[in-house]
Design an enzyme around this catalytic site. Structure first.
Site, PDB file in Angstrom:
ATOM      1  N   ALA A 790      78.495 -31.027 -92.815  1.00  0.00           N
ATOM      2  CA  ALA A 790      79.055 -31.136 -91.472  1.00  0.00           C
ATOM      3  C   ALA A 790      80.038 -29.993 -91.253  1.00  0.00           C
ATOM      4  O   ALA A 790      81.107 -29.958 -91.865  1.00  0.00           O
ATOM      5  CB  ALA A 790      79.764 -32.478 -91.308  1.00  0.00           C
ATOM      6  N   PRO A 791      79.698 -29.033 -90.380  1.00  0.00           N
ATOM      7  CA  PRO A 791      80.570 -27.887 -90.148  1.00  0.00           C
ATOM      8  C   PRO A 791      81.593 -28.164 -89.045  1.00  0.00           C
ATOM      9  O   PRO A 791      81.356 -28.960 -88.135  1.00  0.00           O
ATOM     10  CB  PRO A 791      79.590 -26.798 -89.706  1.00  0.00           C
ATOM     11  CG  PRO A 791      78.531 -27.553 -88.965  1.00  0.00           C
ATOM     12  CD  PRO A 791      78.407 -28.892 -89.668  1.00  0.00           C
ATOM     13  N   PHE A 809      82.796 -29.567 -83.783  1.00  0.00           N
ATOM     14  CA  PHE A 809      82.414 -30.334 -84.981  1.00  0.00           C
ATOM     15  C   PHE A 809      81.034 -30.968 -84.797  1.00  0.00           C
ATOM     16  O   PHE A 809      80.692 -31.449 -83.724  1.00  0.00           O
ATOM     17  CB  PHE A 809      83.465 -31.432 -85.219  1.00  0.00           C
ATOM     18  CG  PHE A 809      83.065 -32.474 -86.223  1.00  0.00           C
ATOM     19  CD1 PHE A 809      82.786 -32.123 -87.540  1.00  0.00           C
ATOM     20  CD2 PHE A 809      82.955 -33.812 -85.858  1.00  0.00           C
ATOM     21  CE1 PHE A 809      82.407 -33.083 -88.469  1.00  0.00           C
ATOM     22  CE2 PHE A 809      82.581 -34.773 -86.781  1.00  0.00           C
ATOM     23  CZ  PHE A 809      82.309 -34.419 -88.090  1.00  0.00           C
ATOM     24  N   HIS A 810      80.246 -30.940 -85.885  1.00  0.00           N
ATOM     25  CA  HIS A 810      78.928 -31.593 -85.926  1.00  0.00           C
ATOM     26  C   HIS A 810      78.910 -32.510 -87.132  1.00  0.00           C
ATOM     27  O   HIS A 810      78.940 -32.057 -88.271  1.00  0.00           O
ATOM     28  CB  HIS A 810      77.825 -30.538 -86.043  1.00  0.00           C
ATOM     29  CG  HIS A 810      76.432 -31.086 -85.880  1.00  0.00           C
ATOM     30  ND1 HIS A 810      75.968 -32.175 -86.572  1.00  0.00           N
ATOM     31  CD2 HIS A 810      75.393 -30.676 -85.093  1.00  0.00           C
ATOM     32  CE1 HIS A 810      74.711 -32.420 -86.231  1.00  0.00           C
ATOM     33  NE2 HIS A 810      74.335 -31.526 -85.335  1.00  0.00           N
ATOM     34  N   SER A 811      78.825 -33.827 -86.890  1.00  0.00           N
ATOM     35  CA  SER A 811      78.838 -34.774 -88.003  1.00  0.00           C
ATOM     36  C   SER A 811      77.447 -34.910 -88.602  1.00  0.00           C
ATOM     37  O   SER A 811      76.466 -34.360 -88.098  1.00  0.00           O
ATOM     38  CB  SER A 811      79.338 -36.136 -87.530  1.00  0.00           C
ATOM     39  OG  SER A 811      78.307 -36.830 -86.848  1.00  0.00           O
TER      40      SER A 811
END
Length: 954
Positions: A790-791, A809-811
């Site tokens: 996750a970045p 944010f990308h979970s």
């Protein structure tokens, strides 16, 4: 008075005074303007867009000569006077160096004339008059300076003092470009106080060295004399004409014209042959690099293995050359294979993605067959084999430059068309012409008798196979795009390393240096010492961000390019089906490993290579080491079989260098033209409004497998988005085409871009585009013990003078419950630790007010949901604090991707306010979302979900 057979010499002048006149008047033009400008307008001409006196205290050349009266007029007057001696200087240089049948003096003379006219262009059209044309003339002038300088050095008569001064001034001129660019970036990107003054000193130094270089001609022109001859002998000069004669010609054997570079007659016919071969190489790399991105479309939509991945094996088509009839057809009739490979370029005409993919796959089959057949056919003719390898290498450089010029998309790829920036039809026509031209010849055309084929019956081919496979992977994965290695070492703001623009030109320059090493000193690549240096460089590149890591990348790029000739020659000694076919199979294996490191959640056996790019890089270098072993094992045999450097080989090398110079000059021009301006402004700066958005863009491939950057650009611009987070945005892998969507979007929209974490961090990518300066940014990998990484990007933006944090944010996936819980805690801590107002632009994979939502919106994070009443959300969320929220909208995606755009409007410097929803009529016009997206909207984009309208709040 002395007489000659044609008349009476009534006046004569030594040629050296032409040089002195040119030097004196040129220096007067620049330095008189400097003195007058410093005297009359000191504070105004040292002022730039960031600083003035006392931070900046010395003016640039452009500010001195182009902005104000009277210094501008004084400069232009002296430059006008300079033109006469300048034209005379170029003419005398041509007279001095010309020889019957020599092309080089004519070429250098024409370059000198073009520089003179181009100088007039940027002198009399200043940046104030027309910025674009001023830059065009200036860039062209600098581009022509390189061949002028090199040409004058190569054509210099045997005057040791003049040669010494020319070398010194040329070295100072080109050496000055390095600190010049450095301080310009310090000023433009980092906004360092005083950097522009240092830049100005180096800029003025260029003037000194440039004019001084031409002043050296005074030492050569002492043997020339200009005479005015009275041909009618009436003593009054009627009908007198200027006669430029050479009193004492230097002997041919005293002219220092290197035979290897500028010595032979120039032939346009031969140059066209070389260009056709190079374009064929460009076609190979264009077709090969398009295969991955067209395959990728299908697992992208299937969210797993689609079955189409098997087409990656089409690169192994040279295995078919193991069958004698196919081998004979490929060797004896290469034109058919090359023409059939054009299906890879024709694919753009097909709309159905599946059919387009199969057309590309067919193109890969035939282009690999064609090039392997060509290498094998020429194995016994060193000149022709070397020529084909050179075209293969320069084709890769041309492909990388084409992508550099087109914002990392190859303009003839099948994902391009006339609407999104493609040049497919032009590329196809040029491809047909290139094939017809380059396949009309045979080895005997060159007048060389083929040597006996260097048989390898008793030698093992296994090491040559492994080495070539590793090299092909290295070239494709790292060098097929000039921004790939730069993004590996990119580490956020403030800038601590190279930028894709302009430093992509440095990568291309390193590739050119490697090409020259392979062309002229290929024996160096067969040494274990250089291999050790390359391995060290690869480790430095992989393990270090910023400039230090990039220096390792440049050395590695140089080494990989230098290996091409020896590795292909080694492979061509064996059966083509076995060596090239098996080499491509090795290449395919490591390509899949290169994908597995990030796609481990969707592929069988994925956890074995999870996040192990280090293993892939080490495997590549070990494979290359096997290839080095193969080349060293027969080095002595090859050296014994070599003959003297024939005129044909020498000539081909000369034209290859010409071609490389043209490509590198084009690359430098692209870097200059595309250099970002960094003078971006938000859409509603007077109202201090910020429109922020989040969008999952599906790797810049739309639902019909077309590159989608331009469609994305249109909707972002029309929605007047100031800050946007883009998710699923890392395209820097073979399977995704080694692309960078942020280049076009940032440049065209006028936005700063942050990309991260980089391709070597194994995420699907996050990017941030901002109209506001990015003061600082950090890249984060959130806890992901099981699922995909996750970045996150945490950036501090200067919004109207106030520091505001933005978090993109990308979970992880829905299936990885524990991952998403840990990630929610990590993001909550990042938000809670920030002391500034903050906007979260995110992909959370949670339902509103349930589960991890309550961690994101909590006392620890201190964040508020942009609209707690919007229950119809699962993935995308906008949270905020410390800003006045005034609007929220959801915009349909059209066919660009599978995820909508969510937008929030905020006012900087005001308290957060309440949750009361108000009608649009109560909102001032400058605070409203664009009306064009109401109702049916435009191009499939419209407000939806929230009663098909934006929402506004008190």
């Amino acid at each position: 008075m002395p007489k000659d057979k044609d008349g009476v010499v009534i006046a004569s002048l030594s040629g050296k005074w032409v040089s002195w006149a040119h030097t004196t008047v040129a220096y007067c033009a620049f330095f008189s303007a400097l003195i007058v400008g410093m005297w009359l307008h000191f504070h105004k001409i040292v002022q730039n867009e960031h600083y003035g006196y006392p931070d900046e205290w010395f003016p640039s050349v452009s500010a001195t000569i182009g902005d104000r009266y009277p210094e501008r007029s004084i400069f232009q007057l002296f430059i006008a006077v300079t033109s006469g001696p300048r034209f005379a200087l170029v003419f005398l240089w041509y007279i001095l160096t010309a020889r019957p049948g020599r092309f080089a003096p004519k070429f250098v003379g024409c370059v000198g004339l073009m520089r003179t006219f181009l100088c007039g262009g940027w002198v009399y059209i200043t940046s104030t008059d027309d910025h674009d044309w001023h830059d065009i003339f200036m860039i062209s002038y600098l581009v022509f300076t390189l061949p002028w300088t090199i040409g004058c050095l190569m054509l210099s008569p045997m005057n040791q003092q003049a040669i010494k001064y020319r070398k010194m001034l040329a070295g100072l001129f080109f050496g000055t470009l390095v600190p010049l660019i450095y301080f310009f970036i310090q000023h433009k990107v980092h906004k360092v106080a005083g950097a522009y003054t240092k830049y100005a000193f180096f800029e003025w130094s260029l003037i000194l060295f440039d004019v001084g270089f031409d002043a050296v001609t005074a030492l050569d022109f002492t043997g020339l004399e200009l005479q005015v001859v009275d041909t009618r002998r009436n003593g009054k000069g009627n009908g007198a004409m200027l006669s430029d004669t050479l009193l004492e010609k230097a002997k041919d054997d005293r002219m220092r014209i290197p035979q290897q570079l500028l010595g032979e007659n120039f032939s346009w016919d031969y140059m066209i042959d070389i260009a056709a071969d190079i374009y064929s190489g460009f076609m190979f790399w264009s077709i090969l690099t398009s295969l991955g991105v067209t395959i990728w479309f299908f697992p992208l939509w299937h969210m797993g293995i689609s079955g189409y991945e098997v087409l990656v094996l089409t690169t192994a088509s040279p295995l078919l050359l193991g069958f004698r009839p196919i081998r004979q057809a490929a060797v004896n009739n290469p034109r058919a294979a090359y023409l059939l490979s054009l299906s890879g370029l024709l694919a753009f005409a097909v709309t159905m993605p599946e059919v387009r993919l199969f057309a590309v796959a067919a193109g890969v089959v035939f282009t690999c067959l064609a090039w392997t057949g060509s290498f094998y056919a020429e194995r016994s003719n060193p000149a022709r084999l070397e020529a084909k390898i050179t075209a293969f290498s320069l084709g890769l450089i041309a492909s990388s430059i084409a992508k550099f010029a087109n914002h990392s998309n190859n303009p003839i790829w099948p994902i391009m068309n006339a609407e999104n920036g493609g040049w497919n039809k032009t590329g196809l026509i040029l491809a047909i012409l290139a094939i017809l031209r380059s396949t009309r010849r045979t080895s005997s055309t060159y007048g060389e008798l083929p040597l006996p084929a260097p048989g390898a019956k008793n030698e093992s081919s296994i090491f040559a196979i492994i080495g070539l496979g590793g090299l092909l992977f290295g070239l494709h994965s790292l060098l097929s795009d000039s921004s790939t290695m730069i993004l590996w070492v990119w580490d956020g703001y403030p800038v601590k390393g190279p930028l894709a623009v302009p430093h992509g030109a440095w990568t291309i320059l390193a590739m050119g240096v490697g090409f020259l090493i392979g062309l002229y000193r290929s024996g160096l690549t067969q040494t274990w010492t250089l291999y050790g240096v390359a391995c060290t460089s690869a480790a430095i590149f992989y393990g270090n961000p910023g400039w230090f890591g990039y220096y390792g990348a440049l050395v590695l790029a140089t080494y990989l390019m230098a290996l091409i000739p020896t590795f292909i020659q080694s492979a061509a000694r064996h059966s083509p089906g076995k060596t090239f076919g098996s080499a491509f199979m090795c290449y395919n294996i490591i390509v899949l490993a290169h994908v597995w490191v990030v796609a481990y959640a969707f592929v069988p056996g994925g956890p074995l290579l999870r996040e192990r790019t280090d293993l892939v890089m080490a495997g590549m270098m070990l494979m290359i080491g096997a290839g080095v072993f193969a080349t060293t094992s027969y080095r002595s045999k090859v050296s014994k079989s070599k003959v003297h450097e024939s005129p044909v080989r020498s000539r081909f090398k000369t034209y290859s260098v010409y071609s490389l110079i043209v490509l590198e000059l084009f690359s430098a021009s692209v870097a200059y033209i595309r250099f970002p301006s960094f003078n971006y402004e938000p859409y509603n700066k007077d109202a201090k409004v910020v429109t922020a958005g989040i969008w999952t863009v599906h790797f810049a491939l739309d639902n019909d497998m077309w590159s989608s950057e331009r469609r994305m650009r249109d909707v972002i611009k029309e929605l007047e988005v100031d800050v946007i987070g883009l998710l699923e945005s890392d395209l820097q892998r073979i399977i995704m085409g080694n692309r960078d969507m942020t280049q076009f979007l940032a440049e065209d929209l006028g936005m700063y871009a942050d990309f991260g974490p980089g391709p070597n961090k194994h995420t699907w990518g996050a990017a941030l585009l901002s109209k506001f300066p990015i003061v600082n940014s950090t890249h984060h990998l959130l806890p992901s013990p099981v699922g995909e990484l996750a970045p996150a990007i945490l950036a501090t933006l200067d919004m109207y003078g106030e520091m505001v944090d933005v978090l993109v944010f990308h979970s992880g996936q829905e299936e990885d419950v524990e991952d998403r819980r840990l990630q929610s805690e990590g993001i909550a801590k990042l938000m809670g630790d920030s002391p500034r107002p903050l906007i979260l632009l995110s992909y959370l994979v949670t339902e509103p007010k349930q589960g991890n939502y309550n961690t994101y919106v909590s006392e620890q994070s201190r964040m508020r949901d942009i609209d707690p009443s919007d229950w119809d959300r699962w993935c995308e969320y906008i949270l905020y604090r410390g800003l006045r929220r005034i609007g929220y909208a959801r915009v349909s995606r059209s066919t660009i991707t599978d995820t909508e755009i969510q937008l929030g409007k905020f006012i900087v410097g005001m308290s957060e306010g309440g949750d009361t929803i108000v009608p649009e009529s109560d909102i001032q016009p400058q605070f409203r979302f664009p009306a064009m997206f109401k109702g049916e909207g435009v191009r499939g984009h419209a407000y939806h979900v929230l009663d098909d309208e934006p929402r506004y709040y008190m």
